[in-house]
Design a protein around this motif. Sequence first.
Motif, PDB file in Angstrom:
ATOM      1  N   SER A  69       0.822  -1.218   0.000  1.00  0.00           N
ATOM      2  CA  SER A  69       0.000   0.000   0.000  1.00  0.00           C
ATOM      3  C   SER A  69       0.854   1.265   0.000  1.00  0.00           C
ATOM      4  O   SER A  69       0.331   2.362  -0.170  1.00  0.00           O
ATOM      5  N   SER A  70       2.178   1.115   0.189  1.00  0.00           N
ATOM      6  CA  SER A  70       3.084   2.272   0.226  1.00  0.00           C
ATOM      7  C   SER A  70       3.760   2.525  -1.110  1.00  0.00           C
ATOM      8  O   SER A  70       4.688   3.340  -1.183  1.00  0.00           O
ATOM      9  N   GLU A  71       3.317   1.858  -2.168  1.00  0.00           N
ATOM     10  CA  GLU A  71       4.012   1.978  -3.445  1.00  0.00           C
ATOM     11  C   GLU A  71       3.967   3.386  -4.023  1.00  0.00           C
ATOM     12  O   GLU A  71       4.782   3.733  -4.876  1.00  0.00           O
ATOM     13  N   ASN A  72       3.029   4.199  -3.564  1.00  0.00           N
ATOM     14  CA  ASN A  72       2.957   5.582  -4.039  1.00  0.00           C
ATOM     15  C   ASN A  72       3.669   6.563  -3.114  1.00  0.00           C
ATOM     16  O   ASN A  72       3.630   7.766  -3.338  1.00  0.00           O
ATOM     17  N   ASP A  73       4.329   6.035  -2.074  1.00  0.00           N
ATOM     18  CA  ASP A  73       5.069   6.890  -1.146  1.00  0.00           C
ATOM     19  C   ASP A  73       6.461   7.219  -1.707  1.00  0.00           C
ATOM     20  O   ASP A  73       6.858   6.713  -2.760  1.00  0.00           O
ATOM     21  N   THR A  74       7.185   8.034  -0.955  1.00  0.00           N
ATOM     22  CA  THR A  74       8.519   8.463  -1.375  1.00  0.00           C
ATOM     23  C   THR A  74       9.571   7.947  -0.408  1.00  0.00           C
ATOM     24  O   THR A  74       9.430   8.091   0.814  1.00  0.00           O
ATOM     25  N   LEU A  75      10.607   7.355  -0.951  1.00  0.00           N
ATOM     26  CA  LEU A  75      11.738   6.887  -0.159  1.00  0.00           C
ATOM     27  C   LEU A  75      12.695   8.057   0.046  1.00  0.00           C
ATOM     28  O   LEU A  75      13.055   8.750  -0.906  1.00  0.00           O
ATOM     29  N   LYS A  86      15.684  11.624  -2.654  1.00  0.00           N
ATOM     30  CA  LYS A  86      14.268  11.273  -2.653  1.00  0.00           C
ATOM     31  C   LYS A  86      13.926  10.513  -3.928  1.00  0.00           C
ATOM     32  O   LYS A  86      14.372  10.878  -5.006  1.00  0.00           O
ATOM     33  N   LEU A  87      13.138   9.466  -3.775  1.00  0.00           N
ATOM     34  CA  LEU A  87      12.767   8.643  -4.925  1.00  0.00           C
ATOM     35  C   LEU A  87      11.391   8.030  -4.692  1.00  0.00           C
ATOM     36  O   LEU A  87      11.151   7.413  -3.646  1.00  0.00           O
ATOM     37  N   ALA A  88      10.481   8.214  -5.657  1.00  0.00           N
ATOM     38  CA  ALA A  88       9.152   7.616  -5.558  1.00  0.00           C
ATOM     39  C   ALA A  88       9.260   6.093  -5.646  1.00  0.00           C
ATOM     40  O   ALA A  88       9.974   5.562  -6.506  1.00  0.00           O
ATOM     41  N   ASN A  94      14.200  -1.780 -10.012  1.00  0.00           N
ATOM     42  CA  ASN A  94      14.575  -3.056  -9.400  1.00  0.00           C
ATOM     43  C   ASN A  94      14.788  -2.819  -7.907  1.00  0.00           C
ATOM     44  O   ASN A  94      15.920  -2.616  -7.459  1.00  0.00           O
ATOM     45  N   PRO A  95      13.738  -2.858  -7.103  1.00  0.00           N
ATOM     46  CA  PRO A  95      13.851  -2.480  -5.695  1.00  0.00           C
ATOM     47  C   PRO A  95      14.746  -3.383  -4.863  1.00  0.00           C
ATOM     48  O   PRO A  95      15.202  -2.989  -3.790  1.00  0.00           O
TER      49      PRO A  95
END
Length: 430
Positions: A69-75, A86-88, A94-95
């Motif tokens: 559910s956090s796939e739209n968050d920012t790392l 910062k990276l979406a 390739n996570p």
Amino acid sequence: MKSRLHLSIYCFLISCFSIQAQDFINIKGQVVDQETKEPLAFATINLAGRSRGAVSNFLGEFNFNISNSSENDTLIISMLGYKTYKLAINRIPNPSNLTITMLEDIVMLNELVVSDKELTAKEIVEKVIENIPNNYPTRPYLLNGFTRAHKMECDKYVSLYEADFDLYGRGYNSKSKVGYPEKIYLNEMRASNKVDQYMVQPLESNRNPFVALGHINDVLLKSFSLNISRNTYHLENYTTLNDRLVYVIITGKDHGPMRPNNRMYIDVDTYALIKVDYEIDTPEGEDWNPALYKGSTIGLTKDSLSFKVKRVAKSVQFEEQNGLYILKYTNWFMSGIIFNSESKEDLCDWGAQFEMMFSNVILDNVERPSKKRLLKPKGRTDPKVIPYNETFWKNYDLITEFPLNEQIEAGLSKEIDLETQFRERAKKGE
């Protein structure tokens, strides 16, 4: 800014997440300097707006689990001396094989706009003390944390101690001089067979080492680097953290043959002390044998052995959450030389490390934990032993952020696997 702490005699822990279920996205990789490609230790990896996160190990590695559910968050990856990365999440190709290249944030002194630019280093530290009530919790708080201690003798890992605990504090403006302003309450623990009452012994020979590590907080105690009457200060330069300007101040005095190398990192706008790195070394040919260690083997496995300290280091780091700085990580380690206490012959290296990582924090309607779980700060006693709760440790989320290094685990399991040692140690009840 590259860490100045190095420990050559044993590997450091990897602060990371491990896969727990298929509904998680595993983000695994390494943080490196963009120019030199050198790994960056102690980089903080978080999701934007979240308090939980990981810290890269000394190889710059991290392993971060997030929910689908956090796939739209920012790392967000941040580190002192580097521009914030910062990276979406949904843009990571390739996570599980990610390389984060951090760009050093060079601060040009002639371009600085600092309102208190004329302050001396000592005056900046005085501002830190003056602003403690504005920057840190002033009411009771409760932190949940995980701790791990391990020890090496003669190139072999010999003992391990892990625990989940709660840290209760009265507040950073507490003026009470009765007891310590923070108390540690043990929830669960497990230990290998050779854990003893001196496990790491970071401060004094008559203090529980686990409790002692909780008492190296410069800000809370207004001590160590904030002891103005006993320290000298020098403004070395400026750096950045999360795109904010930070003072870098060198502090400390010589301790006999020990030579200090200490740095304070202070937010320019708020005067919050956000990190302290403390390190003292003994010059070649000199020994440091304080009275507090005399006559003690400090838990070495043979009665005829003792040790002399060659190096001591600590790191205390805070993290900003909702406008307040909360204790995030503490680390203490010592290294030295094992010697025969009778012949005085040097035998081999010795090292011990104790770390605490804090996660959940409660600042409102805080209730003090049960006294039954309280660890006493005084007394040369082994940390309280409670039954080994296998179910708890198999499902413990914090340990996925702080997994045991494979080399340490392999070294400790050569004769008896760790799970068996945990069960046997608990049965001893000592």
